[in-house]
Design an enzyme around this catalytic site. Sequence first.
Site, PDB file in Angstrom:
ATOM      1  CG  ASP A  91       0.279 -11.258   1.413  1.00 54.24           C
ATOM      2  OD1 ASP A  91      -0.323 -12.015   2.198  1.00 54.24           O
ATOM      3  OD2 ASP A  91       0.871 -10.231   1.796  1.00 54.24           O
ATOM      4  NE  ARG A 103     -10.482  -5.582  11.409  1.00 49.74           N
ATOM      5  CZ  ARG A 103     -10.496  -6.888  11.607  1.00 49.74           C
ATOM      6  NH1 ARG A 103     -11.640  -7.545  11.503  1.00 49.74           N
ATOM      7  NH2 ARG A 103      -9.392  -7.539  11.906  1.00 49.74           N
ATOM      8  CB  SER A 144      -3.452  -6.914   1.601  1.00 48.77           C
ATOM      9  OG  SER A 144      -2.741  -7.656   0.644  1.00 48.77           O
TER      10      SER A 144
END
Length: 529
Positions: free
Chosen positions: A209, A171, A156
Amino acid sequence: MTLEAQSAAIVAQFDYTDDHVNSAVNEFRRQMTEGLEKDGTSLSQIPTYVTGVPNGTEKGLYMAVDLGGTNFRVCSIQLNGDTTFNLTFTKVAIPRKLMVAKTAQELFAFLAKQIELFLQKHHEDHFEQHVRRRMTMSSPDGYKDEHVFRLGFTFSFPVQQVGINKGTLIRWTKGFDIPDAVGKDVCALLQDEIDKLHLPVKVAALVNDTVGTLMARSYSSPGKTGTVLGAIFGTGTNGAYVEKLSNLKKPLSGEYDKTTGEMVINTEWGSFDNQLSVLPNTAWDVALDKASPNPGIQMYEKRVSGMFLGEILRLVIIDLLKDPKVSFFKDENSSSNDWKSTTNIASDSSIYTQWGLDTAIMSVAAADNTPELSTLRGELEKQLGIYSAGLDDAQAFKAIANAIGRRSARLSAVAIAAIVLQTGKLTDSANADEPIDIGVDGSLVEHYPYFRDMIYEALRAIDGIGEEGAKRIRIGIAKDGSGVGAALIALVAAGMEKRLTTADYLGELRSNAKSNKLTVVPEDDAAQD
């Protein structure tokens, strides 16, 4: 101006009319199309390389891991082929020093070790049986595993995905800072460490997700046409839906299965209409955005998700408290308070602190229909240090909170409606009697009273949907997209391998059917993690 009149005026500013909703649906569809044609648009419309959704008959034992923040979860999921599954998982905290490690290898070696420990604890016999090597002429190394667990990796953090199991880190967020990992394929980083431990595990899929939510719902609530949308309405908001490949015009690198004619698209709809052409924009929305860590972006999310609704309400409350013409949470004397006391706000009340009002109290306000709003008044004292709030104060608080929540639900309906219309399912005569299934997850749809009812109210008012169309839209809870959903994407990836690789590789997958005999049941300690 009386408190009742002032609160009514504020409520009116949060009204998002049927005309507003219809205009927003049209703009959402326009931005969807734009995102399918080129990069750099408000709706990113990210191809996921997942080209099919399950139908509930899938079988097999798969693994999933979830690195979503400060914890790492390892799961095994036995798909039983009848829309049910058995789940076992463990969860461990990521040591702070590894969140800021000098090299990516340090973090990913830790993750691989947790996978090894999980296999040894929960699948010892299975692990020992299948880790044995056998000689084969077809492998460059002279041997290969008799069975390999396919693993879905929910990661995530922002990645540039270039294949179903390939994605480079853009990042870090959430307190992680390992510069060495930026620009590298996170699936390869994990696979390298798994291989060093000689584990029979292949990182088969990189998972978002929200995409997992879509997959989990489609497996557990199958229909003739499958689930069309997975959406999260919780702390944040996002949606992933099934799109025709023919509508995906922007360049798409990497291998994927073209035979289905479809691909799941991750919309990243939190950034819908950053230009504010159709989104509402009260003075409190402006203030929230200006003080946020990312002003000017995620404008849809800032009006919909649970992370921001409480802060919008807090900003309204502060303005009312500052208004000398309005008696809000203050009494001249005890005679003006129905509890025959005077309202006091603690000097250290979180109402005075940014993000200090939890959206959960809005759910309390919506659910409290007692004549004196005693439940809400108790929570005002408990959560916000507002003592002996009068009935008129609580009524104003409830009215404003409900208006903010209702606007959020109606904006949620905009995204749902746009995607339903985009799929063309409502006008498909071949499936005229089939429900249009939508899987949702998140605290708003689960715990905010009447949130789904308010979504349906808006859907009925949308052109092209109406009363009859809204009846066909089935919105149901889909849990554990990062676990069950990730395992299902690993299953899809395994199917792609069968079609895209050599007959020799197919031999490696022969034991998948046999693995169905293994039943995994949740352990008490795991269920409490």
